[in-house]
Design an enzyme around this catalytic site. Sequence first.
Site, PDB file in Angstrom:
ATOM      1  N   GLY A 148       4.319  -4.526   3.818  1.00 28.63           N
ATOM      2  CA  GLY A 148       4.612  -5.873   3.344  1.00 28.63           C
ATOM      3  C   GLY A 148       4.268  -6.945   4.360  1.00 28.63           C
ATOM      4  CG  MET A 208       5.727   0.697   0.295  1.00 30.29           C
ATOM      5  SD  MET A 208       6.221   0.317  -1.393  1.00 30.29           S
ATOM      6  CE  MET A 208       4.604   0.019  -2.155  1.00 30.29           C
ATOM      7  CB  SER A 219       0.086  -5.301   6.850  1.00 31.44           C
ATOM      8  OG  SER A 219       0.552  -4.596   7.985  1.00 31.44           O
ATOM      9  CB  ALA A 220       0.764  -7.645   2.040  1.00 30.50           C
ATOM     10  N   PRO A 222       9.031  -4.216  -0.183  1.00 27.90           N
ATOM     11  CG  PRO A 222       9.566  -1.955  -0.349  1.00 27.90           C
ATOM     12  CD  PRO A 222       8.763  -3.015  -0.992  1.00 27.90           C
ATOM     13  CE  LYS A 249       0.991   0.893   4.500  1.00 23.66           C
ATOM     14  NZ  LYS A 249       1.693   2.110   4.993  1.00 23.66           N
ATOM     15  N   GLY A 256       9.700  -0.908   4.808  1.00 25.76           N
ATOM     16  CA  GLY A 256       9.742   0.160   3.809  1.00 25.76           C
ATOM     17  C   GLY A 256       8.558   1.095   3.836  1.00 25.76           C
ATOM     18  CG  ASP A 293      -0.702  -0.392   7.894  1.00 22.65           C
ATOM     19  OD1 ASP A 293      -1.556   0.478   8.144  1.00 22.65           O
ATOM     20  OD2 ASP A 293       0.519  -0.145   7.800  1.00 22.65           O
TER      21      ASP A 293
END
Length: 310
Positions: free
Chosen positions: A110, A108, A112-113, A103, A17, A106, A145
């Site tokens: 990651g 973004m 959490s994804a 990353p 994200k 980073g 997130d």
Amino acid sequence: MTSTPAPDRVRTRAPGKINVHLSVGALQDDGYHDIATAYQAVSLYEDVTAERADDFSVRFTGPIDTSSVPTDDTNLAIRAARLVARTSGHRGGVHLTIEKQVPVAGGMGGGSADAAATLLAVDTLWGTGLGRDELLRLAAELGADVPFAFAGGTAVGTGRGDELSPALAKGEFHWVLALSETGLSTPAVYRALDEHRERYRADISPAPRTPVVEAQVLQALRAGDAELLAENLHNDLQAPAMRLQPALAQTLELGERSGALAGLVSGSGPTVAFLVPDRDAALEVQVALSASGFVALRANGPVHGARVLH
């Protein structure tokens, strides 16, 4: 009636994200902050393969350096799998293989994804049938997130960021992401923000108790207007991230000089996200950043949240 046999392997995917707007409220007595953020899910993905096992384990593949990511029970994906097992009463474990494209540390989302994709993967693998609403509830237990990585698209997050309201978004936005060789700790960035606010409290406006996403941000997303969005990109964590990694200022300047409409530090950083007008401009900015030694990736958004691939 014949029942469908449970699979031995399930592959799922969840996106990283970008926070196109992030306002951070005042430090609260519990040490946390309320935030208001506009999330956009982008086409950098974490792919999770879940296979039946007696215990819980995880390994990583893909181009991202994962040497700093734990593989024990503190790993967010392992925690997600154990949470589904505990909630559903499932006996047995899972072996997870995570192909990382987002990353590490980073800004973004990651990790959490990883967690979001794992929730869906093990629910499907084990046939626990928890359903979307229950998986979203579990996602909120794992981290602020994680619910957005599960939901995807475009959304406004409030509270800790986990209270989601879908936001209308038209068309497609194009991004170029400049990765950093070293990550940033989210708690460290928040501490730097609090220290700055305390140091200069006589000179700056007090932080809001209840932050909001600016109306023009939502208008730009609703209209699919990249130029208007570029004018209104905002991140309260950008300045403290830049104090911790001063080189981020040069990264921002380079991308904007190379044709980006605007850039901002994504989340707590240090990934810098550049909004560009179209695919051609994205390629030009990517080439310019790469020529200066950056790992630069192109992405677009919004994209779907967690889903089963096969």
